[in-house]
Design a protein around this motif. Structure first.
Motif, PDB file in Angstrom:
ATOM      1  N   CYS A  97      -6.650 -24.228 -15.715  1.00 52.65           N
ATOM      2  CA  CYS A  97      -6.225 -25.612 -15.934  1.00 52.65           C
ATOM      3  C   CYS A  97      -7.380 -26.472 -16.424  1.00 52.65           C
ATOM      4  O   CYS A  97      -7.189 -27.336 -17.283  1.00 52.65           O
ATOM      5  CB  CYS A  97      -5.647 -26.199 -14.651  1.00 52.65           C
ATOM      6  SG  CYS A  97      -4.026 -25.565 -14.254  1.00 52.65           S
ATOM      7  N   PHE A  98      -8.579 -26.235 -15.877  1.00 48.72           N
ATOM      8  CA  PHE A  98      -9.743 -26.973 -16.360  1.00 48.72           C
ATOM      9  C   PHE A  98      -9.905 -26.776 -17.863  1.00 48.72           C
ATOM     10  O   PHE A  98     -10.184 -27.720 -18.590  1.00 48.72           O
ATOM     11  CB  PHE A  98     -11.013 -26.492 -15.640  1.00 48.72           C
ATOM     12  CG  PHE A  98     -11.424 -27.345 -14.479  1.00 48.72           C
ATOM     13  CD1 PHE A  98     -12.438 -28.270 -14.607  1.00 48.72           C
ATOM     14  CD2 PHE A  98     -10.787 -27.210 -13.255  1.00 48.72           C
ATOM     15  CE1 PHE A  98     -12.818 -29.051 -13.538  1.00 48.72           C
ATOM     16  CE2 PHE A  98     -11.160 -27.984 -12.178  1.00 48.72           C
ATOM     17  CZ  PHE A  98     -12.179 -28.913 -12.314  1.00 48.72           C
ATOM     18  N   VAL A  99      -9.735 -25.527 -18.316  1.00 44.57           N
ATOM     19  CA  VAL A  99      -9.948 -25.226 -19.732  1.00 44.57           C
ATOM     20  C   VAL A  99      -8.784 -25.723 -20.576  1.00 44.57           C
ATOM     21  O   VAL A  99      -8.972 -26.435 -21.568  1.00 44.57           O
ATOM     22  CB  VAL A  99     -10.153 -23.708 -19.935  1.00 44.57           C
ATOM     23  CG1 VAL A  99     -10.186 -23.359 -21.416  1.00 44.57           C
ATOM     24  CG2 VAL A  99     -11.429 -23.249 -19.256  1.00 44.57           C
ATOM     25  N   MET A 100      -7.560 -25.370 -20.210  1.00 47.94           N
ATOM     26  CA  MET A 100      -6.409 -25.595 -21.095  1.00 47.94           C
ATOM     27  C   MET A 100      -5.796 -26.980 -20.979  1.00 47.94           C
ATOM     28  O   MET A 100      -5.289 -27.517 -21.968  1.00 47.94           O
ATOM     29  CB  MET A 100      -5.340 -24.540 -20.833  1.00 47.94           C
ATOM     30  CG  MET A 100      -5.816 -23.143 -21.159  1.00 47.94           C
ATOM     31  SD  MET A 100      -4.536 -21.875 -21.115  1.00 47.94           S
ATOM     32  CE  MET A 100      -3.758 -22.112 -19.554  1.00 47.94           C
ATOM     33  N   VAL A 101      -5.806 -27.550 -19.808  1.00 52.86           N
ATOM     34  CA  VAL A 101      -5.136 -28.834 -19.609  1.00 52.86           C
ATOM     35  C   VAL A 101      -6.124 -29.992 -19.684  1.00 52.86           C
ATOM     36  O   VAL A 101      -5.867 -30.993 -20.352  1.00 52.86           O
ATOM     37  CB  VAL A 101      -4.371 -28.858 -18.262  1.00 52.86           C
ATOM     38  CG1 VAL A 101      -3.748 -30.211 -18.011  1.00 52.86           C
ATOM     39  CG2 VAL A 101      -3.317 -27.765 -18.229  1.00 52.86           C
ATOM     40  N   TRP A 102      -7.274 -29.841 -19.030  1.00 52.77           N
ATOM     41  CA  TRP A 102      -8.199 -30.954 -18.929  1.00 52.77           C
ATOM     42  C   TRP A 102      -9.350 -30.875 -19.929  1.00 52.77           C
ATOM     43  O   TRP A 102     -10.150 -31.804 -20.014  1.00 52.77           O
ATOM     44  CB  TRP A 102      -8.728 -31.065 -17.503  1.00 52.77           C
ATOM     45  CG  TRP A 102      -7.624 -31.272 -16.511  1.00 52.77           C
ATOM     46  CD1 TRP A 102      -6.592 -32.164 -16.614  1.00 52.77           C
ATOM     47  CD2 TRP A 102      -7.403 -30.565 -15.294  1.00 52.77           C
ATOM     48  NE1 TRP A 102      -5.755 -32.057 -15.534  1.00 52.77           N
ATOM     49  CE2 TRP A 102      -6.229 -31.086 -14.701  1.00 52.77           C
ATOM     50  CE3 TRP A 102      -8.074 -29.564 -14.639  1.00 52.77           C
ATOM     51  CZ2 TRP A 102      -5.740 -30.617 -13.498  1.00 52.77           C
ATOM     52  CZ3 TRP A 102      -7.589 -29.093 -13.432  1.00 52.77           C
ATOM     53  CH2 TRP A 102      -6.427 -29.623 -12.870  1.00 52.77           C
ATOM     54  N   GLY A 103      -9.454 -29.787 -20.673  1.00 53.79           N
ATOM     55  CA  GLY A 103     -10.459 -29.681 -21.721  1.00 53.79           C
ATOM     56  C   GLY A 103     -11.890 -29.547 -21.240  1.00 53.79           C
ATOM     57  O   GLY A 103     -12.824 -29.872 -21.975  1.00 53.79           O
ATOM     58  N   ASN A 104     -12.109 -29.088 -20.038  1.00 54.25           N
ATOM     59  CA  ASN A 104     -13.465 -28.868 -19.507  1.00 54.25           C
ATOM     60  C   ASN A 104     -13.783 -27.383 -19.571  1.00 54.25           C
ATOM     61  O   ASN A 104     -13.522 -26.630 -18.630  1.00 54.25           O
ATOM     62  CB  ASN A 104     -13.577 -29.365 -18.066  1.00 54.25           C
ATOM     63  CG  ASN A 104     -13.426 -30.862 -17.966  1.00 54.25           C
ATOM     64  OD1 ASN A 104     -13.877 -31.584 -18.846  1.00 54.25           O
ATOM     65  ND2 ASN A 104     -12.780 -31.324 -16.915  1.00 54.25           N
ATOM     66  N   MET A 105     -14.360 -26.947 -20.679  1.00 58.27           N
ATOM     67  CA  MET A 105     -14.536 -25.523 -20.958  1.00 58.27           C
ATOM     68  C   MET A 105     -15.505 -24.845 -19.976  1.00 58.27           C
ATOM     69  O   MET A 105     -15.137 -23.854 -19.338  1.00 58.27           O
ATOM     70  CB  MET A 105     -15.036 -25.337 -22.391  1.00 58.27           C
ATOM     71  CG  MET A 105     -15.216 -23.904 -22.800  1.00 58.27           C
ATOM     72  SD  MET A 105     -13.682 -23.061 -23.091  1.00 58.27           S
ATOM     73  CE  MET A 105     -13.242 -23.732 -24.666  1.00 58.27           C
ATOM     74  N   ILE A 106     -16.716 -25.323 -19.855  1.00 59.47           N
ATOM     75  CA  ILE A 106     -17.742 -24.635 -19.059  1.00 59.47           C
ATOM     76  C   ILE A 106     -17.366 -24.599 -17.571  1.00 59.47           C
ATOM     77  O   ILE A 106     -17.384 -23.524 -16.960  1.00 59.47           O
ATOM     78  CB  ILE A 106     -19.136 -25.273 -19.277  1.00 59.47           C
ATOM     79  CG1 ILE A 106     -19.526 -25.213 -20.748  1.00 59.47           C
ATOM     80  CG2 ILE A 106     -20.184 -24.602 -18.397  1.00 59.47           C
ATOM     81  CD1 ILE A 106     -19.592 -23.811 -21.328  1.00 59.47           C
ATOM     82  N   PRO A 107     -16.996 -25.753 -16.944  1.00 57.88           N
ATOM     83  CA  PRO A 107     -16.600 -25.663 -15.527  1.00 57.88           C
ATOM     84  C   PRO A 107     -15.364 -24.779 -15.331  1.00 57.88           C
ATOM     85  O   PRO A 107     -15.279 -24.038 -14.349  1.00 57.88           O
ATOM     86  CB  PRO A 107     -16.292 -27.104 -15.129  1.00 57.88           C
ATOM     87  CG  PRO A 107     -16.878 -27.957 -16.173  1.00 57.88           C
ATOM     88  CD  PRO A 107     -16.998 -27.135 -17.405  1.00 57.88           C
ATOM     89  N   GLY A 108     -14.442 -24.824 -16.269  1.00 57.10           N
ATOM     90  CA  GLY A 108     -13.233 -24.005 -16.150  1.00 57.10           C
ATOM     91  C   GLY A 108     -13.535 -22.526 -16.195  1.00 57.10           C
ATOM     92  O   GLY A 108     -12.977 -21.736 -15.428  1.00 57.10           O
ATOM     93  N   ILE A 109     -14.431 -22.132 -17.105  1.00 56.59           N
ATOM     94  CA  ILE A 109     -14.802 -20.715 -17.189  1.00 56.59           C
ATOM     95  C   ILE A 109     -15.505 -20.279 -15.910  1.00 56.59           C
ATOM     96  O   ILE A 109     -15.219 -19.202 -15.361  1.00 56.59           O
ATOM     97  CB  ILE A 109     -15.686 -20.469 -18.431  1.00 56.59           C
ATOM     98  CG1 ILE A 109     -14.845 -20.624 -19.697  1.00 56.59           C
ATOM     99  CG2 ILE A 109     -16.340 -19.091 -18.378  1.00 56.59           C
ATOM    100  CD1 ILE A 109     -15.639 -20.587 -20.980  1.00 56.59           C
TER     101      ILE A 109
END
Length: 130
Positions: A97-109
């Motif tokens: 969700c961090f990557v796909m919905v909220w656009g936060n790539m590094i924390p999401g990964i």
């Protein structure tokens, strides 16, 4: 080996596959409904997700009954295994969700990797290390 011999499936396995597939689809659809704000379907998504979980639990009981297996014994290890699986899946989902919905790539990964590591911890917990 005959072609028909390779693809024979026991009735209990077929029922478990069908019920499991439906439960996973309900759960996945429910989570998409709940997590994607564009769909504007948070409450129905929670209902679908819970129905998917419930059907998944029913699938386990039905399959064990059809296979004439003993009921699952609830122990500390069983509870810890389930909790670790749930936490691992939720953490992985939050990372996605961090990557796909909220656009936060590094924390999401990074969060997703933690979820994968938690899920991988299930292997030695369930199978043991030899």
């Amino acid at each position: 080996i005959l072609f028909t011999e390779v693809f024979k499936m026991k009735k209990s396995s077929f029922i478990a596959v069908v019920m499991g597939t439906v439960s996973v689809m309900l759960f996945a659809l429910g989570m998409c409904m709940a997590m994607l704000p564009e769909w504007n379907a948070f409450e129905p998504g929670i209902v679908f997700g819970c129905l998917g979980i419930l059907l998944g639990l029913i699938t386990v009981f039905v399959w064990r009954k059809l296979e004439h297996k003993a009921p699952i014994k609830i122990s500390g290890k069983a509870v810890a295994t389930v909790l670790l699986g749930v936490v691992g899946a939720v953490v992985l989902g939050v990372g996605m969700c961090f990557v796909m919905v909220w656009g936060n790539m590094i924390p999401g990964i990074l969060i997703g990797i933690v979820g994968i590591i938690l899920a991988l911890c299930l292997i030695p917990l369930c199978k043991g290390i030899k």
